[in-house]
Write a protein that holds these residues in place. Structure first.
Motif: not given
Length: 142
Positions: A65-80
């Protein structure tokens, strides 16, 4: 080991039904093969998505998803790490936030619009859980 990842991103181009349909179709084709479930919320140029599954599979998907050019400013909000899934009923459910009652958004955000960049990951997760409780999620698996 199961994990849950919540992230936000911005759309690289204006969101059209074609773009959203493409993302959902790709998710629904890919995710069952890897045991990934979750939901995608979108509004204007924003995405809010939760992914659940095995740690390696979720991390690999997030990296894609981070490499997908349909997305920018990808930010993790939570990981658990999680003992059980909360979003197990969807290969990729979705919510068009334009159809959600603005008062629901005001419960968790400063303004009646989706903007996960301006609220905590905890508030974003609470919003997603309420969307499930109010039957706002479309695309339930059989």
């Amino acid at each position: 080991m199961l994990v849950r990842l919540l992230y936000a991103s911005r759309a690289a181009t204006p969101l059209t039904s074609t773009v959203v349909d493409s993302i959902l179709a790709q998710s629904r084709d890919h995710n069952p093969k890897f045991g990934i479930t979750g939901i995608l919320c979108y509004s204007d140029d924003l995405f809010l998505q939760v992914l659940e599954g095995g740690r390696d599979e979720v991390c690999e998907l997030f990296n894609a998803i981070v490499r997908d050019d349909r997305h920018t400013n990808v930010r993790i909000l939570s990981f658990e790490e999680i003992p059980e899934r909360r979003f197990g009923g969807w290969t990729m459910g979705h919510v068009n936030m334009a159809t959600v009652n603005p008062s629901l958004l005001l419960k968790y955000t400063e303004r009646p619009q989706l903007n996960p960049f301006n609220c905590s990951g905890q508030a974003s997760m609470a919003l997603l859980l309420e969307l499930i409780a109010t039957a706002s999620v479309i695309g339930r698996c059989a």
